[in-house]
Design an enzyme around this catalytic site. Sequence first.
Site, PDB file in Angstrom:
ATOM      1  N   LYS A  34      23.601   2.110 -57.409  1.00 38.42           N
ATOM      2  CA  LYS A  34      24.663   3.113 -57.364  1.00 38.42           C
ATOM      3  C   LYS A  34      25.983   2.554 -57.896  1.00 38.42           C
ATOM      4  O   LYS A  34      27.043   2.757 -57.327  1.00 38.42           O
ATOM      5  CB  LYS A  34      24.835   3.615 -55.935  1.00 38.42           C
ATOM      6  CG  LYS A  34      23.569   4.269 -55.395  1.00 38.42           C
ATOM      7  CD  LYS A  34      23.786   4.924 -54.062  1.00 38.42           C
ATOM      8  CE  LYS A  34      22.546   5.544 -53.496  1.00 38.42           C
ATOM      9  NZ  LYS A  34      21.818   6.421 -54.368  1.00 38.42           N
ATOM     10  N   CYS A  35      25.899   1.859 -59.015  1.00 42.34           N
ATOM     11  CA  CYS A  35      27.039   1.173 -59.607  1.00 42.34           C
ATOM     12  C   CYS A  35      27.314   1.768 -60.980  1.00 42.34           C
ATOM     13  O   CYS A  35      26.403   2.274 -61.637  1.00 42.34           O
ATOM     14  CB  CYS A  35      26.694  -0.320 -59.721  1.00 42.34           C
ATOM     15  SG  CYS A  35      27.892  -1.339 -60.588  1.00 42.34           S
ATOM     16  N   GLY A  36      28.536   1.679 -61.431  1.00 37.57           N
ATOM     17  CA  GLY A  36      28.860   2.123 -62.778  1.00 37.57           C
ATOM     18  C   GLY A  36      28.115   1.335 -63.850  1.00 37.57           C
ATOM     19  O   GLY A  36      27.937   1.811 -64.965  1.00 37.57           O
TER      20      GLY A  36
END
Length: 161
Positions: A34-36
């Site tokens: 759930k990271c850019g």
Amino acid sequence: MSIFDIDINSLDGEPANLSQYQGQTVLVVNVASKCGLTPQYTGLENLQKAYGDKGFTVLGVPCNQFMGQEPGSPEEIAEFCSATYGVTFPMTEKVDVNGDNRHPLYDALISTPDSTGHTGDIRWNFEKFLISPEGEVVDRFDPQTEPEDAKVTAAIEEQLA
């Protein structure tokens, strides 16, 4: 001590001693769902496909230390990686990469400098370490360096030569 002497579990909780990768070039990457930077999974899988049959593997190491961006269970992580990015490379158990509970693997990795001279703590998800077939840490790439960047592929190819 070689990186290959360190014990770690696979994502499913089974022992995955790193000695199974002895003789291969390994790109160790702390990953998060759930990271850019999560779209880097595509580039990591492309590296796996391009070099996997030449003595290379990506080793994904889930970590939830950066803003809780890897909150899932092992099953959820495996499903996300497979369904969203078609990941075929091995994944380890979720570990800490910084702090008092830092996994021994990362104790062994963090003294290697990146191209700017940075050593020490992992700065963010998707920091990459290249391990030689002999188990030595030979390169470090900051989180923003894309997996298929020319610097990364050249370093991999040098180890495979």
